[in-house]
Design a protein around this motif. Structure first.
Motif, PDB file in Angstrom:
ATOM      1  N   GLY A   1       0.775  -1.232   0.000  1.00 51.73           N
ATOM      2  CA  GLY A   1       0.000   0.000   0.000  1.00 51.73           C
ATOM      3  C   GLY A   1       0.801   1.273   0.000  1.00 51.73           C
ATOM      4  N   GLN A   2       2.099   1.199   0.323  1.00 50.37           N
ATOM      5  CA  GLN A   2       2.900   2.414   0.438  1.00 50.37           C
ATOM      6  C   GLN A   2       4.069   2.448  -0.547  1.00 50.37           C
ATOM      7  OE1 GLN A   2       2.166   5.061   2.794  1.00 50.37           O
ATOM      8  NE2 GLN A   2       0.266   3.883   2.693  1.00 50.37           N
TER       9      GLN A   2
ATOM     10  N   ARG B   1       4.311   0.390  -3.499  1.00 47.75           N
ATOM     11  CA  ARG B   1       3.923  -0.202  -4.783  1.00 47.75           C
ATOM     12  C   ARG B   1       4.112  -1.715  -4.855  1.00 47.75           C
ATOM     13  NH1 ARG B   1       2.565   3.374  -8.683  1.00 47.75           N
ATOM     14  NH2 ARG B   1       3.083   5.550  -8.286  1.00 47.75           N
TER      15      ARG B   1
ATOM     16  N   THR C   1      -3.163   4.154  -2.553  1.00 45.91           N
ATOM     17  CA  THR C   1      -2.349   3.728  -1.416  1.00 45.91           C
ATOM     18  C   THR C   1      -3.259   3.165  -0.333  1.00 45.91           C
ATOM     19  OG1 THR C   1      -2.433   5.905  -0.367  1.00 45.91           O
ATOM     20  CG2 THR C   1      -0.597   5.480  -1.882  1.00 45.91           C
TER      21      THR C   1
ATOM     22  N   SER D   1      -2.876   1.346   4.020  1.00 47.39           N
ATOM     23  CA  SER D   1      -1.979   0.965   5.112  1.00 47.39           C
ATOM     24  C   SER D   1      -2.779   0.407   6.284  1.00 47.39           C
ATOM     25  CB  SER D   1      -1.150   2.166   5.583  1.00 47.39           C
ATOM     26  OG  SER D   1      -1.991   3.211   6.027  1.00 47.39           O
TER      27      SER D   1
END
Length: 622
Positions: A275-276, A278, A286, A288
């Motif tokens: 999510g942060q 790639r 994105t 998290s």
């Protein structure tokens, strides 16, 4: 006047539901305290049908045992969409925490319920995965193999009725060479999962993170983090696992901000959706600290996945608002791609820093649990908010909440309580409360009373079911009470046990009627000439005939005795007395055959019986 006022008050409020701002109580289940909801509908016509499956908890860890009275309030509960309780499983599971409580449609031809019973505080009970049938009886109780530790609270994902997926936390001591600390060691919690056979509890497949996910992928620890003793660094924190038809596993690791696809044959990681940073994909979004990654569709290299993007934890926030996401993943292209199909932002603009889940409903709506305070919302496919609900008490939360259509058919009978009150014969009333924990098909209740335990039931009224517990008020002091649950087609689907009506201490209750205390009445004197739904047996008919013969014999003896006594009286007076005694004899015969002369009262219709009921409804929820 005081007691008369108390009587009137009791007839104009829901005595059966003592409600404060947070919890509700019931006469029929006196130990239960059910949570209340604040609910807002924005477009009720578009919400999906179904019930809310929630498992409120006070503390995420098991509570200490205490000698103090603890009302049943945590654990598995089912509510309807008005926030009315349908079923509480708290007494059944001893007020213990329950997680991942949901319906399973993959076993046989009827719905089942699965859940995790949390381990005990002292770990003497390691916890279980439990499956209930739709009568709320335990169908399967699945333990975790001892070497896999306690049953983790994150996941009990029943796949095909034969196996289930569970998350696993195990500890091992490792060296910190990867962080340039060659002479140091720390304990490490290696998050993993297992697929277990529901019948035998045999482990069919198991996987652990260490050796597959290196320390450098964690966002929760770094090179300067101090070493820890048991249980050790929770460096990945697995919180969900799902499986597709190809046999591969989708797992969510909260502390790496990554969703992984694990090969179901050899356990290697097929791809990382980060999510942060790639990961392996070109992506337009994105996320998290995510939870509850689920396959909505998975064919070959094309996958539709839903999950909750918490976007934060207890310490940091990567975004300003949490959201539920539906994404499309294509792993057969170069480069591999991932894109957002639908986003559902938390409607209050806040962050869900812990826990939560999202559920795609059959009508394509999205149901989201934001965890804290039991906050839940339902969205249309396009992202329009249709409903929001939360507990009135902010002390309680859900880890996950779900919405399912479900038919509950408990084997236990309905619960019933009745009591009488009044100050004299003119205002005696019998209050009846009834509920049936877990029954979903009740449309109305029919209420019956009897002259004795062995007499036929006489219908005294009926009332529609509008809440978990229904209250009905009947005229007179009625005893030996039962109630029938009736479905929408008019079929009786359950009957309570026979219950005797409780009465107050009449000497101190303000009783001013005749005699020291009132006596129960025969319900046929008020409600019907002939008991309803009654067909006398041969034995019953013989008993009636014997009683009639005995009454006639007594009356004849009385008449003869009286005649002898008045023989010396004048003939005119004798004739009058004989006529009076003959009329009395005829009356005795009529009464013995169950006839009633009621010049003062008309027999009420069934509809009029309903009007006699004083059943107060709770305020409508907006």
């Amino acid at each position: 006047m005081f007691w008369l006022g108390l009587l009137v008050l009791s007839l104009h409020q829901v005595v059966g539901q003592y409600t404060d701002d947070n919890l509700r109580s019931f006469v029929t289940l006196p130990d239960v305290r059910a949570l209340s909801f604040d609910i807002t509908y924005y477009d009720r016509s578009r919400v999906a049908p179904g019930y809310w499956f929630v498992s409120p908890y006070l503390h995420i860890e098991p509570d200490q045992s205490t000698s103090l009275y603890e009302p049943y309030q945590v654990g598995p509960h089912i509510y309807d969409q008005d926030g009315q309780l349908i079923w509480t499983g708290s007494p059944k599971f001893e007020n213990r925490n329950v997680f991942d409580f949901k319906v399973v449609h993959r076993i046989g031809n009827r719905p089942y319920i699965s859940m995790i019973l949390q381990y005990s505080r002292d770990h003497s009970d390691p916890g279980y995965g439990i499956i209930l049938d739709n009568s709320y009886e335990i169908f399967k109780k699945t333990p975790l193999r001892q070497d896999l530790g306690v049953f983790d609270i994150h996941e009990f994902n029943v796949k095909d009725g034969k196996s289930a997926l569970v998350t696993v936390y195990l500890s091992e001591e490792i060296g910190l060479e990867e962080f340039g600390r060659a002479n140091e060691k720390t304990w490490l919690e290696t998050g993993g999962f297992a697929e277990i056979d529901l019948r035998t509890a045999e482990v069919l497949f198991s996987w652990r993170s260490y050796d597959q996910i290196p320390l450098r992928e964690t966002v929760h620890y770094d090179r300067s983090s101090p070493a820890e003793g048991l249980p050790g660094w929770d460096y990945v924190h697995i919180n969900s696992v799902d499986k597709n038809d190809n046999g591969d596993y989708l797992i969510s690791m909260r502390f790496t901000n990554t969703i992984y696809l694990v090969n179901g044959k050899d356990g290697h990681i097929m791809w990382r959706l980060n999510g942060q940073h790639r990961g392996d994909f070109e992506q337009d979004f994105t996320f998290s600290k995510q939870h509850n990654a689920r396959f909505l569709k998975s064919t070959g290299t094309h996958h539709i996945i839903s999950f909750l993007n918490n976007a934060s934890d207890e310490e940091f926030a990567e975004e300003q608002v949490s959201s539920a996401l539906i994404i499309e993943v294509e792993s057969g292209t170069v480069p591999m791609t991932a894109k957002v199909l639908h986003r559902y932002d938390r409607p209050d603009g806040d962050l869900t820093r812990l826990r939560g889940n999202s559920q795609a409903l059959p009508n394509q709506n999205m149901f989201v649990c934001w965890s804290q305070g039991g906050f839940m919302t339902e969205f249309s496919l396009e992202g329009e908010q249709l409903m929001s609900a939360r507990y009135k008490s902010s002390r309680y939360s859900n880890y996950r909440a779900y919405k399912f259509e479900f038919v509950g058919q408990p084997h236990t009978p309905p619960d019933l309580v009745s009591s009488v009150l009044g100050t004299d014969e003119s205002n005696l009333v019998t209050n009846i409360w009834v509920s049936w924990n877990g029954a979903t098909e009740i449309a109305s209740w029919k209420f019956y009373a009897r002259a004795s335990e062995f007499d036929y039931p006489v219908m005294v009224g009926r009332a529609s079911k509008t809440d978990f517990e229904t209250m009905f008020t009947a005229k007179g002091y009625l005893d030996w009470i039962t109630a029938e649950a009736v479905d929408r087609k008019g079929h009786v689907i359950g009957t309570s046990e026979l219950h005797r009506t409780k009465h107050p201490v009449w000497k101190t209750s303000g009783w001013k009627g005749h005699g020291a205390q009132p006596q129960p009445i025969n319900p046929t004197t008020i409600y019907a000439g002939v008991p309803l739904n009654s067909k006398p047996s041969v034995a019953d008919s013989a008993a009636v005939d014997a009683a009639l013969e005995a009454n006639l014999h007594k009356a004849t003896l009385t008449l003869m005795s009286t005649y002898k006594f008045i023989r010396s009286i004048g003939s005119a007076l004798v004739l009058v007395l004989l006529l009076a005694l003959t009329i009395a004899l005829i009356a005795i015969c009529m009464l013995s055959r169950g006839w009633r002369v009621r010049l003062y009262q008309r027999v009420p219709t069934e509809e009029e019986m309903v009007e006699q009921s004083i059943q107060l409804h709770p305020e409508s929820t907006h």
